[in-house]
Design a protein around this motif. Structure first.
Motif, short mmCIF file in Angstrom:
data_model
loop_
_atom_site.label_atom_id
_atom_site.label_comp_id
_atom_site.label_asym_id
_atom_site.label_seq_id
_atom_site.Cartn_x
_atom_site.Cartn_y
_atom_site.Cartn_z
N LEU A 1 0.91 -1.15 0.00
CA LEU A 1 0.00 0.00 0.00
C LEU A 1 0.94 1.19 0.00
N ALA A 2 0.78 2.11 -0.94
CA ALA A 2 1.76 3.19 -1.03
C ALA A 2 1.08 4.56 -1.14
N PRO A 3 0.34 4.93 -0.11
CA PRO A 3 -0.34 6.24 -0.19
C PRO A 3 0.59 7.41 0.05
N ASN B 1 4.94 4.84 3.24
CA ASN B 1 4.47 6.22 3.34
C ASN B 1 5.22 7.07 2.31
N GLU B 2 4.53 7.47 1.25
CA GLU B 2 5.20 8.17 0.14
C GLU B 2 5.14 9.68 0.38
N ASP B 3 6.02 10.12 1.23
CA ASP B 3 5.95 11.50 1.73
C ASP B 3 7.08 12.39 1.20
N PRO C 1 1.58 10.82 -11.33
CA PRO C 1 0.72 11.52 -12.30
C PRO C 1 -0.68 10.94 -12.33
N HIS C 2 -1.62 11.58 -11.64
CA HIS C 2 -2.95 10.99 -11.53
C HIS C 2 -3.98 11.59 -12.47
N GLU C 3 -3.58 12.53 -13.31
CA GLU C 3 -4.60 13.09 -14.20
C GLU C 3 -4.98 12.05 -15.24
N VAL D 1 -0.46 -3.18 -6.81
CA VAL D 1 -1.88 -2.93 -7.06
C VAL D 1 -2.09 -1.43 -6.91
N ARG D 2 -2.58 -0.78 -7.95
CA ARG D 2 -2.80 0.67 -7.88
C ARG D 2 -3.78 1.08 -8.96
N GLY D 3 -4.09 2.39 -9.01
CA GLY D 3 -5.12 2.87 -9.91
C GLY D 3 -4.71 2.85 -11.37
N1 GLU Z 1 2.06 7.34 -3.72
C1 GLU Z 1 1.37 7.46 -4.95
C2 GLU Z 1 0.09 8.18 -4.69
O1 GLU Z 1 -0.54 7.99 -3.67
C3 GLU Z 1 1.07 6.14 -5.63
C4 GLU Z 1 2.29 5.40 -5.97
C5 GLU Z 1 2.11 4.04 -6.61
O2 GLU Z 1 1.20 3.30 -6.26
O3 GLU Z 1 2.93 3.72 -7.42
O4 GLU Z 1 -0.31 8.97 -5.48
#
Ligand code: GLU
Length: 302
Positions: free
Chosen positions: A11-13, A45-47, A124-126, A215-217
């Motif tokens: 989990l990497a929030p 924790n991606e801080d 980059p979430h756009e 696992v991510r978006g």
């Molecule tokens: N930490 C990133 C975020 O929350 C996601 C990183 C990843 O899952 O690769 O936007």
């Protein structure tokens, strides 16, 4: 043998706001998949984005995810063999990767002043991906030996192999194909203010923490192509990828941290129950998988 590695998920929030329903679903899927594989789940924790990350959001991440019923085996709050688990404390690992990329001539210093510098700390979430195409202006620029001693003082870009096809089999969306130089250009790995960019940090950590499945978006599908280039350049076997469909509001806008109506905090205050959310996530994923497999793109269920 690497394919016999035991499952390690993560989990990497990023603590830049309160987690929303979309995060909850993605993290719930990551949790389910790890437990189904009897694997180990890492909380990272991606801080790195020091201007936007806040300690209150770090604490809220732990509390909200625990409320949802998730637990993890390694992380900043529980320790583990790959500590530290907060990116702000892992600079040495990123520096080592930077040196390796430099020595292999995969990166070059860039003195262009552009907006993507600011954005490079965040994933980059756009919907249409982050990147302003970079024309490679600095690629052939003459730089001094001193420029190459340390990353500080300038930004650094990964030189992508133009026209090379990057293919991977996503465990949810099926085969994905991107073309370097067309779908994305020379991307930042280090910022001018001497902080590693998201793409480098995430690959360095997934490799160092021996993550076997990410696992991510789905908004990070294209970033996966970039990250596969980094894995290759660093000589590591990449993990497998399971990208989750994005969750959207009633206007079809992707949920974002700035939208408080869907934050776990708000939903919880309004009386939402974790079991109900979990049931909803499971139903949605089954539905999405059915819809996708109709079009023959989805390969697996959770
Ligand atoms: N930490 C990133 C975020 O929350 C996601 C990183 C990843 O899952 O690769 O936007």
């Amino acid at each position: 043998m690497d394919h016999q590695r035991s499952y390690r998920g993560r989990l990497a929030p990023s603590p830049t706001g309160y987690l929303h329903l979309g995060h909850a679903r993605t993290f719930w899927i990551a949790h389910q998949r790890t437990r189904a594989a009897q694997g180990t789940l890492v909380f990272r924790n991606e801080d790195l984005d020091y201007q936007r990350c806040k300690p209150e959001f770090v604490n809220a991440m732990y509390a909200d995810l625990r409320w949802l019923g998730l637990d993890w085996n390694e992380g900043p709050d529980v320790g583990g063999p790959f500590a530290p688990y907060s990116q702000s404390q892992r600079r040495n690992i990123y520096l080592q990767c930077w040196r390796q990329l430099r020595d292999g001539q995969f990166i070059y210093p860039c003195s262009c002043s552009r907006k993507d510098q600011e954005r490079a700390l965040q994933a980059p979430h756009e919907d249409d991906d982050d990147e302003m195409p970079y024309p490679g202006t600095c690629h052939n620029r003459i730089s001094s030996a001193k420029d190459w001693e340390s990353p500080a003082g300038t930004s650094w870009r990964f030189h992508v192999p133009d026209n090379q096809t990057i293919t991977f089999d996503d465990l949810f969306f099926g085969r994905q194909t991107f073309t370097a130089g067309r779908d994305f250009s020379d991307f930042l790995v280090w910022r001018r203010d001497d902080i590693p960019a998201y793409q480098l940090a995430v690959v360095a950590d997934d490799a160092a923490m021996q993550v076997t499945e990410v696992v991510r978006g789905a908004d990070l599908l294209k970033s996966t192509a970039r990250q596969l280039l980094l894995f290759r350049a660093l000589g590591h076997l990449p993990p497998q990828y399971f990208h989750c469909p994005l969750m959207r509001d009633e206007n079809h806008v992707r949920l974002a941290k700035r939208n408080d109506a869907f934050s776990l905090r708000t939903l919880r205050a309004q009386g939402a129950k974790p079991e109900e959310l979990q049931r909803q996530f499971a139903a949605e994923m089954t539905y999405t998988t059915k819809t996708l497999s109709h079009g023959d793109t989805a390969k697996t269920n959770i």
